[in-house]
Design an enzyme around this catalytic site. Structure first.
Site: not given
Ligand code: SF4
Length: 350
Positions: A40, A123, A141
């Site tokens: 990520e 996020y 996203d």
């Protein structure tokens, strides 16, 4: 759209999900939180295709967070070279060390605790919490923004639409399999609900979609007009002596902080010419490269000089030109160096 439709999306995901190196195999339990976190962070502002080789190399070299935490800063920065957005690499190391020091090497499951770690924003915290721990979290996203904008034919342009998109995403997120739901939305956005020419006839959500069946998908998400990026100029200095080139370490904070680069003067709206040159010398110009950073574009001119022998320069290192690829130069400096060395030395660049 209802949670029933979320079930349809999950059924589609079970058949069509992407195989990605950081994902758990289908039906094979949860992914490793360390792997999810690493992927990520790398995927922030970077494509899946670009991340793949870096992810595999990092995981092979540092298979556990303890190994990463124990690494030297400069080795980590060199391994990151070419991936861009270098603040991520500094935060990666700071986060790994905090996980080992304060969390016994285990990533926290809770979004708030994850957000307290370096480099983890809203996020990323939601993504780790959902994907690694299957906790209910609202993961939004760019792919998810596009899918939701189209499902609801949202008329508010980005970025103003973001809070509304988040509320809608919250409404859609199911209590069961929230991690798979988050990944299913991302996969749908990446494989079916693509920015151009979405494959609406193949979409599991078409019956619930406001924009797709009307043929309007590409109108969404609506976007506010962007201000033009500022443009800057700079000069990088190639000083060569006895097969070595002068490199410097940039200050730890700021753009390309903590990276090894060629010496460079100020980056400004006007041509800085030879301002910031590390020595007095007869400079010749080797050319110019263009690079686009997040907030500005840069024309970097390369000025070259050679000395008979290396001399002491405060903060400088004389690096063998034949192994310049091991210096981990950021992309813009790797491009500039290539102007001077041509094919003299191999260079990873990136
Ligand atoms: S029907 Fe088309 S526009 Fe709507 S979500 Fe599916 S792919 Fe996207």
């Amino acid at each position: 759209m209802t949670v029933d439709t979320a079930a349809e999306l999950l059924a589609w995901y079970d058949v069509h999900r992407r195989t990605l190196p950081w994902r758990a195999p289908a039906g094979g339990g949860r992914a490793d939180p360390y792997a999810v976190w690493l992927s990520e962070i790398m995927l922030q502002q970077t494509t899946v295709a670009a991340v793949g080789p870096y992810y595999r190399a990092f995981l092979a070299r540092w298979p556990r967070v303890e190994a990463l935490a124990a690494e030297r800063d400069d080795a980590l920065m060199s391994a990151w070279a070419g991936l861009g957005y270098y603040a991520r690499a500094r935060n990666l190391l700071a986060c790994a060390r905090m996980i080992v020091r304060d969390h016994d090497g285990c990533f926290p499951q809770d979004e708030d605790a994850l957000r307290a770690l370096p480099g983890i924003g809203a996020y990323t915290a939601a993504a780790i919490s959902a994907i690694a721990f299957d906790r209910r979290a609202v993961v939004v996203d760019g792919n998810v923004e596009r899918v939701i904008s189209r499902l609801f034919a949202l008329q508010t342009p980005l970025p103003a639409a973001r809070s509304g998109i988040r509320r809608l995403a919250d409404r859609l997120t199911p209590d069961t399999r929230p991690g798979d739901f988050a990944q299913a939305m991302m996969d749908l956005g990446s494989m079916i609900c693509t920015p151009r020419r979405p494959a609406c006839p193949l979409c599991p959500l078409r019956a619930a979609c406001a924009a797709g069946p009307a043929g309007d998908a590409e109108l969404y998400p609506m976007k506010a007009k962007k201000a033009a990026k500022p443009h800057r100029h700079g000069t990088a200095f190639w000083v060569e002596a006895a097969g070595h080139v002068l490199l410097v370490m940039r200050p730890p904070k700021g753009l390309l902080g903590g990276m090894r680069t060629l010496p460079t003067g100020p980056w400004s709206e006007d041509e800085p010419a030879l301002s910031g040159a590390p020595i007095d010398a007869g400079w010749s110009l080797a050319g110019r490269v263009r690079h686009v950073f997040t907030h500005f574009s840069l024309d970097l001119t390369l000025a070259c000089a050679s000395l008979p022998q290396p001399v002491d320069i405060v903060g400088g290192t004389w690096w063998p030109i034949e192994s310049i690829d091991a210096a981990g130069l950021p992309t813009v400096f790797a491009k500039a160096a290539r102007l001077q060395i041509g094919d003299r030395a191999p260079m990873a660049g990136g």
